[in-house]
Design a protein around this motif. Structure first.
Motif, mmCIF file in Angstrom:
data_model
loop_
_atom_site.group_PDB
_atom_site.id
_atom_site.type_symbol
_atom_site.label_atom_id
_atom_site.label_comp_id
_atom_site.label_asym_id
_atom_site.label_seq_id
_atom_site.Cartn_x
_atom_site.Cartn_y
_atom_site.Cartn_z
ATOM 1 N N ARG A 1 -4.724 -6.723 -5.735
ATOM 2 C CA ARG A 1 -5.676 -7.672 -6.458
ATOM 3 C C ARG A 1 -6.991 -7.231 -6.232
ATOM 4 N N SER B 1 -10.050 -5.687 -8.698
ATOM 5 C CA SER B 1 -11.060 -6.080 -8.844
ATOM 6 C C SER B 1 -12.187 -5.632 -8.605
ATOM 7 N N PHE C 1 -15.946 -12.173 -6.451
ATOM 8 C CA PHE C 1 -15.168 -11.111 -5.402
ATOM 9 C C PHE C 1 -15.640 -11.163 -4.157
ATOM 10 N N HIS D 1 -19.122 -11.732 -11.119
ATOM 11 C CA HIS D 1 -17.795 -10.916 -10.674
ATOM 12 C C HIS D 1 -18.346 -10.425 -9.225
ATOM 13 N N VAL E 1 -12.179 -13.896 -13.958
ATOM 14 C CA VAL E 1 -11.846 -13.188 -12.771
ATOM 15 C C VAL E 1 -10.916 -13.856 -11.939
ATOM 16 N N HIS F 1 -7.857 -12.632 -9.007
ATOM 17 C CA HIS F 1 -7.551 -12.863 -7.855
ATOM 18 C C HIS F 1 -6.431 -13.697 -7.401
#
Length: 340
Positions: A173, A177, A245, A241, A159, A163
Motif C-alpha cells: 500500500r 501510494s 501519506f 495526498h 486516498v 492506505h
C-alpha cells in the motif's frame, strides 16, 4: 498524535482523512468569505473591508475550537474497535522529553523524513502568492481558495481507501501510494512550469504591472480561467495526498502515542522550517520560475529517501504490543505518579 495512535492498524488512513476533511473545512469557509464579500467588485482588485462582526465570529470559532478539546476522553478510557486499549502516554518531565526529542536527530528513520517534511509545506508560498494571488481577480482568488481546500478534503478521503486496503500488505500500500504521489507531483510541477512560462510577475504590491497575457483572469472568462483554476484545484488534491501519506507513513512506525507525539512535532517543525525558507525566498524577489524549479527539485530529492523508508514498512509496528492497563499511572522512571 490522536489520529495516528488511536485507530487500529487497518484504520489509520480513515482517521487521517477524517482529520484532514475537518481541518480543511475551515479553509473552504475561509475561501467562501472573500468570494462572497468581494463578488460585487466584479473584476476589481481592491478588497472590500470585512465588517467587525466577521472578525468577532472568527475569534469565537477559535475559542470554541480550543475549548472543545476539553471534551476529548482521557486516553486511558479510549478503547479501539477491536477491544484493545490505546498505547497510553506516561507522564514525564521536561528534561526527559528534551532528551527524547534530541534523540530524534540521531534516529536514522526519522532523519529520512526530513526531505519530505521540508518539501511538504514549501510550495504553499508559490501557490498562494505567485500563482493564485498574481493571476486572478480578487473574487476569483476566493473561489479558487474554496475549491483548493475542497479538493484537499476529497483527495484525502479518496486516498484513505488505498492506505487501509487490507487485500494488500501495508508495504505494498505504501509503495503504491508513493508511486501515485510521485507521478502526480511530477505531472503537477510540469504543468505549473508550462503555466509559469507565460508570465514573469503578477499583480501584487511588489509587482503591480501584471505581464500575464490579457491581465488578471476572472471567473466570468471561462476560456481563459478554467484551465488555470483546474490546475490550482489539482495543486490542492496533490497536497492532500502528500500530507496524508506522510502522516500515514509516520503512523506505521509505532503505535505508541508518546512517540507519535514527538514524531508529529518533528514533522511539523521541519515542515514549518521549509515554509519559512520559501516565504523568505519570495520576499527576496527570487524569480517565479526559480521558485517553481526549487519546489519541483525538493519533491524529486525527497522521493528516494521516502522510498527507502516506505520499502521497510512492516504490517504491524514493532512496539504495538499493549502496555499494562495502569501504565498511565507511572512516571518515566517507573515510580508511581502520586498526583494521579
Amino acid at each position: 498524535m490522536v489520529m495516528m495512535s488511536y485507530p487500529v492498524e487497518s484504520q489509520k488512513g480513515k482517521y487521517i482523512s477524517i482529520f484532514w476533511v475537518i481541518f480543511n473545512l475551515g479553509g473552504v469557509i475561509g475561501g467562501i468569505v472573500p468570494f462572497v464579500v468581494n463578488y460585487s467588485q466584479g473584476k476589481g482588485n481592491v478588497a472590500t473591508p470585512l465588517p467587525d462582526s466577521c472578525y468577532t465570529a472568527f475569534v469565537c470559532l477559535q475559542a470554541l475550537g480550543s475549548m472543545s478539546a476539553l471534551c476529548l476522553a482521557p486516553p486511558q478510557r479510549v478503547i479501539r474497535d477491536d477491544g484493545s486499549h490505546v498505547v497510553l502516554m506516561r507522564y514525564t518531565n521536561v528534561r526527559y522529553e528534551l532528551m527524547e526529542i534530541l534523540k530524534l536527530f540521531v534516529n536514522p528513520w526519522i532523519l529520512l523524513l526530513i526531505p519530505i517534511s521540508l518539501a511538504s509545506n514549501f510550495f504553499y508560498t508559490y501557490q498562494y502568492g505567485p500563482y493564485n494571488g498574481a493571476l486572478f481577480t480578487l473574487r476569483t482568488r476566493g473561489l479558487n481558495s474554496m475549491l483548493y481546500w475542497a479538493a484537499q478534503m476529497a483527495a484525502a478521503y479518496a486516498v484513505s481507501f488505498l492506505h487501509d486496503r487490507e487485500s494488500l500488505s501495508r508495504r505494498q500500500r505504501g509503495l503504491l501510494s508513493l508511486g501515485i504521489m510521485a507521478f502526480l507531483c511530477n505531472a503537477l510541477w510540469a504543468l505549473t512550469m508550462v503555466m509559469q512560462l507565460r508570465y514573469t510577475r503578477g499583480a501584487d504590491d511588489k509587482h503591480p504591472s501584471n505581464d500575464y497575457p490579457g491581465g488578471l483572469m476572472d471567473l466570468t472568462e471561462p476560456g481563459r480561467a478554467v484551465g488555470p483554476i483546474l490546475l490550482y484545484i489539482f495543486m490542492g488534491a496533490v497536497d492532500a495526498h502528500i500530507q496524508s501519506f506522510a502522516y500515514w507513513l509516520i503512523g506505521t512506525m509505532t503505535n505508541d502515542s508518546q512517540m507519535l507525539a514527538r514524531y508529529a512535532g518533528f514533522y511539523k517543525g521541519v515542515q514549518s522550517l521549509g515554509a519559512t525558507i520559501a516565504w523568505q525566498l519570495d520576499a527576496q524577489n527570487v524569480s517565479l520560475m526559480g521558485q517553481v524549479i526549487v519546489n519541483w527539485a525538493l519533491i524529486v530529492v525527497a522521493l528516494p529517501f521516502t522510498y527507502y523508508l516506505t520499502s521497510r514498512i512492516k504490517d504491524r509496528a514493532d512496539d504495538s504490543i499493549e502496555q499494562p492497563a495502569d501504565d498511565w499511572l507511572m512516571r518515566a522512571d517507573g515510580s508511581k505518579n502520586d498526583y494521579l
